[in-house]
Motif scaffolding. Structure first.
Motif, mmCIF file in Angstrom:
data_model
loop_
_atom_site.group_PDB
_atom_site.id
_atom_site.type_symbol
_atom_site.label_atom_id
_atom_site.label_comp_id
_atom_site.label_asym_id
_atom_site.label_seq_id
_atom_site.Cartn_x
_atom_site.Cartn_y
_atom_site.Cartn_z
ATOM 1 N N VAL A 153 -19.144 -74.333 17.420
ATOM 2 C CA VAL A 153 -18.953 -74.160 15.986
ATOM 3 C C VAL A 153 -17.502 -74.512 15.683
ATOM 4 O O VAL A 153 -16.569 -73.894 16.221
ATOM 5 N N PHE A 154 -17.317 -75.516 14.839
ATOM 6 C CA PHE A 154 -15.980 -75.949 14.448
ATOM 7 C C PHE A 154 -15.760 -75.656 12.965
ATOM 8 O O PHE A 154 -16.701 -75.665 12.178
ATOM 9 N N TRP A 155 -14.529 -75.422 12.596
ATOM 10 C CA TRP A 155 -14.184 -75.306 11.189
ATOM 11 C C TRP A 155 -12.712 -75.612 10.978
ATOM 12 O O TRP A 155 -11.931 -75.704 11.925
ATOM 13 N N ARG A 156 -12.368 -75.777 9.719
ATOM 14 C CA ARG A 156 -11.011 -76.155 9.314
ATOM 15 C C ARG A 156 -10.287 -74.923 8.780
ATOM 16 O O ARG A 156 -10.783 -74.229 7.913
ATOM 17 N N ASP A 205 -15.126 -75.983 5.666
ATOM 18 C CA ASP A 205 -15.694 -77.171 6.318
ATOM 19 C C ASP A 205 -16.249 -76.916 7.721
ATOM 20 O O ASP A 205 -15.853 -77.578 8.685
ATOM 21 N N PRO A 206 -17.189 -75.977 7.891
ATOM 22 C CA PRO A 206 -17.756 -75.759 9.222
ATOM 23 C C PRO A 206 -18.722 -76.859 9.631
ATOM 24 O O PRO A 206 -19.333 -77.516 8.791
ATOM 25 N N CYS A 207 -18.841 -77.054 10.930
ATOM 26 C CA CYS A 207 -19.876 -77.939 11.465
ATOM 27 C C CYS A 207 -20.270 -77.420 12.843
ATOM 28 O O CYS A 207 -19.513 -76.671 13.475
ATOM 29 N N ILE A 208 -21.456 -77.784 13.281
ATOM 30 C CA ILE A 208 -21.938 -77.348 14.585
ATOM 31 C C ILE A 208 -22.282 -78.565 15.434
ATOM 32 O O ILE A 208 -22.571 -79.649 14.923
ATOM 33 N N PHE A 209 -22.228 -78.347 16.758
ATOM 34 C CA PHE A 209 -22.502 -79.431 17.701
ATOM 35 C C PHE A 209 -23.036 -78.821 18.982
ATOM 36 O O PHE A 209 -22.464 -77.861 19.512
ATOM 37 N N ARG A 210 -24.131 -79.359 19.475
ATOM 38 C CA ARG A 210 -24.716 -78.859 20.720
ATOM 39 C C ARG A 210 -24.446 -79.846 21.837
ATOM 40 O O ARG A 210 -24.766 -81.037 21.722
ATOM 41 N N ASP A 211 -23.842 -79.342 22.903
ATOM 42 C CA ASP A 211 -23.531 -80.165 24.070
ATOM 43 C C ASP A 211 -24.144 -79.482 25.285
ATOM 44 O O ASP A 211 -23.692 -78.414 25.708
ATOM 45 N N ASN A 212 -25.209 -80.094 25.834
ATOM 46 C CA ASN A 212 -26.004 -79.476 26.892
ATOM 47 C C ASN A 212 -26.561 -78.148 26.371
ATOM 48 O O ASN A 212 -27.249 -78.130 25.373
ATOM 49 N N ASP A 213 -26.238 -77.040 27.020
ATOM 50 C CA ASP A 213 -26.792 -75.758 26.582
ATOM 51 C C ASP A 213 -25.786 -74.924 25.792
ATOM 52 O O ASP A 213 -26.016 -73.736 25.560
#
Length: 254
Positions: A29-32, A17-25
């Motif tokens: 990468v998150f995963w379970r 279950d990976p997901c990505i998120f961009r915060d500023n620059d």
């Protein structure tokens, strides 16, 4: 950006279950992790961990963001994250595995920092009952499929989120199943699923020539047009996945 290995296969347990998120620059990468040594050290069955990168090749050390200690189910399945008014929110599937497998809805986690994670479970929200069209029987005439319909209950498994005109939208599917649906939450908490699915494999079978099963959809809006992406089994080899893309004007979504 280039490319690099984010995390290798753990010695025990597995990643999912990976997901990505961009915060500023910074790209997160998150995963379970499930049943890994990190889970064991936390007394958890599942954990959400994350790393950061600036170039897509070099990644930071892992940080722990969420943990699930519910033995009979999961509160961190298929997480996705948004930032609203300076606050971060993880949304995850709230799923029961024992004594029977069934989706109970969504779990929402709230935190103020990604660099020093302080997330706490904010709410668990039931997902409304949604009845979709399944097939009771099938007839094939001159290569075309005709179906006798039956009622199918939607069981929320994987989803992703996007924002549009002050509302939070969810694109979701069941576990390698028949439909991809869209739901909307005007208050960012309570989702209202739309009755007509975005994608249905009985309909698609008459166009692509084989039975598809859908997995982990995602979407974004550009120029008031919804771009949907999803994976499904390959026609020639069911062990391979194929990425599909479709578009729909947002004005047609009700």
């Amino acid at each position: 950006m280039g490319g690099g290995l984010v995390s290798d296969t753990p010695i025990r347990g597995y990643n999912s279950d990976p997901c990505i998120f961009r915060d500023n620059d910074t790209l997160y990468v998150f995963w379970r992790e499930c049943g890994t040594s990190i889970c064991e050290s936390l007394g958890a069955y599942n954990t959400i961990v994350g790393v950061t990168t600036q170039d897509g090749c070099n990644f930071s050390d892992k940080k722990i963001y969420l943990k699930n200690t519910w033995k009979g189910g999961d509160l961190v399945q298929a997480p996705t994250i948004i930032k609203r008014n300076g606050i971060y929110y993880f949304y995850a599937t709230w799923y029961q595995y024992e004594p029977e497998r069934k989706s109970k809805g969504i779990a929402i986690w709230k935190g103020t920092s990604l660099t020093q994670p302080d997330f706490e479970l904010m709410d668990t929200v039931p997902f409304p009952t949604l009845r979709l069209c399944d097939k009771k029987a099938e007839i094939r005439i001159r290569g075309h499929h005709f179906y006798l319909p039956a009622v199918k209950h939607f069981d929320l498994w994987h989803f992703d989120l996007f924002e549009y005109e002050g509302k939070l939208y969810m694109i979701a599917c069941q576990e390698k199943d028949d439909n991809i649906i869209l739901a909307v939450a005007e208050d960012y908490v309570h989702f209202r699923p739309m009755r007509k699915p975005l994608v249905n494999n009985h309909y698609m079978e008459n166009h692509c020539g084989y039975r598809q099963y859908y997995y982990k959809p995602t979407a974004f809006v550009k120029d008031d047009t919804l771009h949907c992406f999803w994976t499904c089994n390959d026609k020639e080899d069911g062990n391979h996945n194929v990425l599909w893309h479709s578009v729909l004007p947002m004005r047609n979504i009700k």
